[in-house]
Design a protein around this motif. Structure first.
Motif, short mmCIF file in Angstrom:
data_model
loop_
_atom_site.label_atom_id
_atom_site.label_comp_id
_atom_site.label_asym_id
_atom_site.label_seq_id
_atom_site.Cartn_x
_atom_site.Cartn_y
_atom_site.Cartn_z
N VAL A 48 11.99 37.57 -68.45
CA VAL A 48 12.29 36.22 -68.98
C VAL A 48 11.01 35.65 -69.59
CG1 VAL A 48 14.04 35.75 -67.20
CG2 VAL A 48 11.68 35.00 -66.85
N LEU A 49 11.18 34.57 -70.36
CA LEU A 49 10.04 33.77 -70.76
C LEU A 49 9.93 32.62 -69.77
CD1 LEU A 49 10.45 33.50 -74.66
CD2 LEU A 49 9.00 35.08 -73.36
N CYS B 242 5.61 31.96 -78.76
CA CYS B 242 4.44 32.86 -78.82
C CYS B 242 4.63 34.15 -78.02
CB CYS B 242 3.19 32.12 -78.33
SG CYS B 242 3.14 31.88 -76.54
N GLY B 243 5.51 34.18 -77.04
CA GLY B 243 5.77 35.39 -76.27
C GLY B 243 4.77 35.68 -75.18
N SER B 244 3.79 34.82 -74.97
CA SER B 244 2.72 35.15 -74.02
C SER B 244 3.11 34.96 -72.55
CB SER B 244 1.47 34.30 -74.33
OG SER B 244 1.75 32.94 -74.11
N CYS B 245 4.19 34.25 -72.26
CA CYS B 245 4.53 33.94 -70.87
C CYS B 245 5.61 34.85 -70.29
CB CYS B 245 4.96 32.48 -70.75
SG CYS B 245 6.53 32.15 -71.58
N ASP C 200 -1.72 43.73 -69.20
CA ASP C 200 -2.33 44.20 -70.44
C ASP C 200 -1.25 44.90 -71.26
OD1 ASP C 200 -3.74 45.31 -72.47
OD2 ASP C 200 -5.11 46.48 -71.23
N SER C 201 -0.77 44.27 -72.31
CA SER C 201 0.31 44.84 -73.13
C SER C 201 -0.22 45.54 -74.37
CB SER C 201 1.31 43.75 -73.53
OG SER C 201 0.65 42.72 -74.24
N ASP C 202 -1.53 45.70 -74.47
CA ASP C 202 -2.12 46.28 -75.69
C ASP C 202 -1.60 47.69 -75.97
OD1 ASP C 202 -3.49 44.00 -75.97
OD2 ASP C 202 -5.49 44.82 -75.62
N HIS C 203 -1.43 48.50 -74.91
CA HIS C 203 -1.00 49.89 -75.11
C HIS C 203 0.37 49.92 -75.79
CE1 HIS C 203 -0.68 54.18 -74.33
NE2 HIS C 203 0.55 53.98 -73.91
N ALA C 204 1.28 49.09 -75.29
CA ALA C 204 2.62 49.07 -75.88
C ALA C 204 2.58 48.56 -77.32
CB ALA C 204 3.55 48.21 -75.02
N CYS D 225 6.54 39.68 -77.05
CA CYS D 225 6.42 39.36 -75.63
C CYS D 225 6.33 40.60 -74.76
CB CYS D 225 7.60 38.49 -75.18
SG CYS D 225 9.20 39.35 -75.21
N ALA D 226 6.71 41.77 -75.32
CA ALA D 226 6.67 43.07 -74.62
C ALA D 226 7.72 43.20 -73.51
CB ALA D 226 5.28 43.37 -74.07
#
Ligand code: FES
Length: 247
Positions: free
Chosen positions: A68-69, A56-59, A96-100, A137-138
């Motif tokens: 890293v994940l 999922c890339g969230s971590c 907050d990765s929304d901007h990217a 995951c950004a």
């Protein structure tokens, strides 16, 4: 073993403070260790996770300065854990990765309404199979030194995603996609390679940006800094036109 975590701390000069935790860990993932700290020591420790299996890339976070994940990284004694860079920290390891991720839309990195509807062959699918596997995951934005100094830079993920569609055989007209990545896009990348080793699924955004530069050249675009110095543009065969032959 000892693990340090950069924690939210409004009283600290930069709003964060490293906290050291002594933990019992043997071959555990960072996510397991963070969960243990949260359960046994401090319930306020904040971090994101979902799938726990690298999907999922969230971590995504940084350990000893490298992205890293948390669910796949195995903890070592003395590790220092920090949130991703170049993004607003909401709390502790949550950013907050929304901007990217919004650059996906700005780069027109999606299927066009003019795209042809037809099946693709296995060979055609392979052309951009890897670029389709991004887990958002950004990490690449965190590692990118250009995005660090220019928050308008479209960045590694959006440009990889752009190449994913530009190289799709069903996209009959990619002129709009190529036009929109000229400013704050492919020519601003320094090809430093920082985004490549941090991608957990093995995508190489730098390589995709080079492919987009090549495609742009064939379509008559050129590096603005090169253009400013040498005039010209590109000829019909895609090779640089150096303008006045006497130059
Ligand atoms: Fe989904 Fe780590 S929890 S990638």
């Amino acid at each position: 073993m000892t693990v340090e975590v950069l924690r939210y701390c409004p009283a600290a000069p930069n709003g964060a403070q490293k906290i050291k935790y002594e933990i019992e860990a043997n071959n555990q993932t960072l996510l397991e260790v963070l969960t243990a700290i949260k359960t046994e020591y401090d319930a306020t420790l904040s971090f994101n996770s979902d799938c726990r299996s690298g999907v999922c890339g969230s971590c995504a976070m940084r350990v000893n300065g490298v992205e890293v994940l948390a669910c796949t990284y195995k903890v070592h004694d003395g590790d220092t854990v920090e949130p991703l860079r170049n993004m607003e920290v909401i709390r502790d390891l949550v950013v907050d990765s929304d901007h990217a991720l919004a650059f996906n839309k700005k780069a027109h990195a999606y299927g066009s309404v003019s795209a042809v509807t037809r099946n693709v062959t296995p060979e055609e699918e392979k052309v951009n199979e890897l670029q389709s596997a991004c887990i958002l995951c950004a990490s690449c934005y965190s590692a990118c030194p250009v995005y660090e100094v220019n928050s308008d830079f479209l960045g590694p993920f959006a440009l990889t995603r752009s190449w994913r569609y530009v190289s799709d055989v069903r996209e009959s007209d990619v002129s709009d996609k190529i036009a929109t990545i000229q400013d704050n896009g492919i020519w601003d990348c320094t090809l430093c390679n920082e985004c490549v080793p941090v991608c957990p699924v093995g995508i190489a955004p730098k390589q995709d940006i080079v492919m987009l530069r090549n495609k742009s050249g064939v379509m008559g675009y050129m590096d603005p800094s090169f253009s400013a110095n040498f005039g010209g543009g590109f000829g019909n065969d895609g090779t640089p036109d150096f303008g006045d032959p006497a130059f």
